[in-house]
Enzyme design. Structure first.
Site, PDB file in Angstrom:
ATOM      1  N   THR A   1       0.615  -1.442   0.015  1.00 16.70           N
ATOM      2  CA  THR A   1       0.242  -0.059  -0.016  1.00 16.70           C
ATOM      3  C   THR A   1       0.889   1.239  -0.055  1.00 16.70           C
ATOM      4  OG1 THR A   1      -1.715   1.128   1.226  1.00 16.70           O
ATOM      5  CG2 THR A   1      -0.183  -0.017   2.307  1.00 16.70           C
TER       6      THR A   1
ATOM      7  N   GLY B   1       1.158  -4.449   3.714  1.00 15.28           N
ATOM      8  CA  GLY B   1       0.042  -5.802   4.140  1.00 15.28           C
ATOM      9  C   GLY B   1      -0.217  -6.102   5.294  1.00 15.28           C
TER      10      GLY B   1
END
Length: 533
Positions: free
Chosen positions: A351, A434
């Site tokens: 991310t 994650g």
């Protein structure tokens, strides 16, 4: 202070404002926004929108968003949950009737309604000074005119070739000429540029009620999805009460579930029972305790975390000193005795995270994600919006608290962090990666607060991650972990493997209230930097 004769990054320091992101173009966008008179929230949204273009594998407007902010540096922390929900037609029975035992990544069943644009709209309205339309302009320019492919982006992209082949629209955009754009080449996304322009002109309704929603819903339904225009129209993030725990005299704030921030706090609570500072920071003793604590905390996560609006999540228990002590008592100092946590429902992902602090000391901790690289791999054919696969974190077991249900939010891995002391915020921080994020928060903070490393050194240190459900006791270990340390740990019963890519990434900005300065760090595992002015 680091040894200046060795390779490494110095801590960025400034007086007026600072931004730290995982991409240099995003950091520069944030600084430009601050210097133009915008505040920290304006800069965070503008930077994140840029990342959704120039780091398309990691984030985008087809994903979700969580934020912690400290208005004017107060410890009265504001938390926002911008995670999306399952379609209203999504029931466990529907999947059972069709023999679907897992919500696979490349199917429409992994797609929840994206929460990012709604979150950005609400946060700018309540805590910004500029309009969403203005803050999208840098992203629009990069999407329309192009951006240069950087090292980490190129590496991640190369690893997702197969993932990009499931949807012809996706492969057409992200595999030009049948392959990823080369390092240093220029890539553009004209369809996404047009969608961002539409949102800039018409506001959030262009995404949730207008042509973009129509494009996304039509494509999802064509693929067999349950999404409706009503699901998109009903999308709305919400302000929530942050949770916190104490560590070494500081208050550590997290967003509450459905995110895993509570597990980062549980990890810190377990580790608080050890004198880590007396141990070698990269020694076998510390790493052994860290591995065992990870397994305990992640086991609790995967058994108990869910959307608290639709399931009972025992947050008070998870944060209690008694529960941490109970788990800590199962750790043996001389050998591996804690079994791996069960395999998580969804695969390990990545991310983007960013920190911004402005001249008035508004501090923002901001995270935005499409979960796996390029999310579900499904892209709107007219809008160019890549949709997340966050629904893949749902269970389809009706007995599990994280079972999919109409309008339910899945267990989330993305977590922004904030450190405060007394009545002042001290540091917005976050760690990408994650499932690793809860462990990453704990490792970063113990590096900083137990070992006295500076903000950049705390990020640079080699990482380990006890993978849930991966073999009898398999642990990812970056190449920087000394071989002799791994040998000692192997003698204690641990098994190691190489990570498929560097473990996570991180950003943080420390507010020095006494000197009136800011100190920022940015993870060398990514392409970004911390800059101040």
């Amino acid at each position: 202070m680091r040894n200046l004769e060795l390779p490494g990054r110095s801590v960025a320091r400034s007086m007026n404002g600072m931004a730290a992101t995982s991409h240099s173009l995003a950091t520069l966008t944030a600084i430009n926004t601050l210097q133009d008179g915008g505040n920290a929230m304006d800069a965070a949204v503008a930077a994140c929108a840029v990342q959704g273009v120039v780091e398309p594998e990691s984030t985008g407007i087809g994903g979700d968003c969580f934020v912690l902010c400290a208005p004017r540096g107060s410890s009265d922390i504001v938390a926002f949950n911008g995670s999306g929900r399952a379609p209203n037609a999504a029931t466990a029975q529907w999947y059972a009737d069709r023999g679907i035992e897992k919500l696979e990544r490349f199917t429409p069943h992994s797609v929840t309604v994206p929460g990012s644009i709604d979150a950005w709209t609400q946060l700018l309205r309540d805590h910004g000074t500029r309009s969403l339309g203005d803050m999208l302009q840098p992203a629009i320019r990069f999407a329309r005119d192009g951006y240069a492919i950087t090292e980490r982006v190129a590496a991640d992209w190369e690893g997702e070739i197969e993932a990009l082949t499931h949807d012809p629209v996706t492969s057409g955009i992200f595999l030009p000429n049948g392959k990823p754009p080369a390092l240093g080449s220029v890539h553009s996304q004209p369809l996404l540029a047009a969608s961002l322009e539409m949102i800039a002109e018409q506001g959030r309704d262009a995404f949730y009620k207008g042509a973009i929603a129509e494009d996304l819903v039509a494509h999802l339904r064509e693929l067999g999805g349950l999404h409706s225009l009503e699901d998109f129209a009903a999308a709305a993030g919400e302000y929530v009460d942050p949770i916190k725990s104490g560590y070494k005299g500081y208050d550590i704030y997290q967003c509450p579930p459905n995110g895993q921030g509570v597990i980062a706090l549980l990890l810190l609570n377990i580790l608080s029972g050890y004198d880590l500072a007396s141990m070698d920071a990269m020694g076998a003793e510390r790493l052994h305790i860290e591995i065992e604590a990870m397994r305990l905390a992640y086991g609790a996560r995967d058994a108990q975390l869910a959307d608290p609006a639709q399931a009972e999540v025992p947050v008070e228990k998870l944060l209690s000193a008694d529960y941490a002590a109970e788990l800590r008592a199962t750790i043996k100092l001389d050998r591996s005795a804690v079994p791996p946590a069960p395999a998580p429902i969804a695969a390990h992902a990545d991310t983007v995270y960013l920190s911004v602090v402005d001249k008035d000391r508004n501090a923002v901790s901001f995270i935005n994600s499409t979960f796996n690289s390029f999310g579900s791999g499904i892209t709107g054919p007219k809008s160019g919006v890549v949709l997340q696969n966050r629904g893949g974190a749902f269970s389809v077991d009706p007995e599990h608290p994280n079972c999919i249900a109409p309008g339910k939010r899945p267990m989330h891995t993305i977590i922004p962090g904030m450190v405060a002391k007394g009545d002042r915020a001290v540091m917005p921080f976050g760690v990408m990666g994650g499932h690793y994020q809860a462990a990453g928060h704990a490792r970063f903070l113990t590096n900083l607060l137990d070992y006295g490393l500076d903000i950049q050194q705390s990020m640079d240190m080699p990482r380990i991650f006890a993978l849930p459900g991966e073999g009898e006791s398999e642990v990812e270990a970056e190449s920087g972990v000394p071989r002799e340390v791994l040998s000692k740990l192997e003698d204690m019963g641990h098994r190691f493997c190489e990570p498929s890519k560097p473990i996570g990434g991180s950003q943080a900005i420390h507010i020095d209230w006494e000197n009136g300065t800011l100190a920022g760090g940015s993870d060398p595992r990514k392409d970004g930097c911390a800059l101040g002015y």
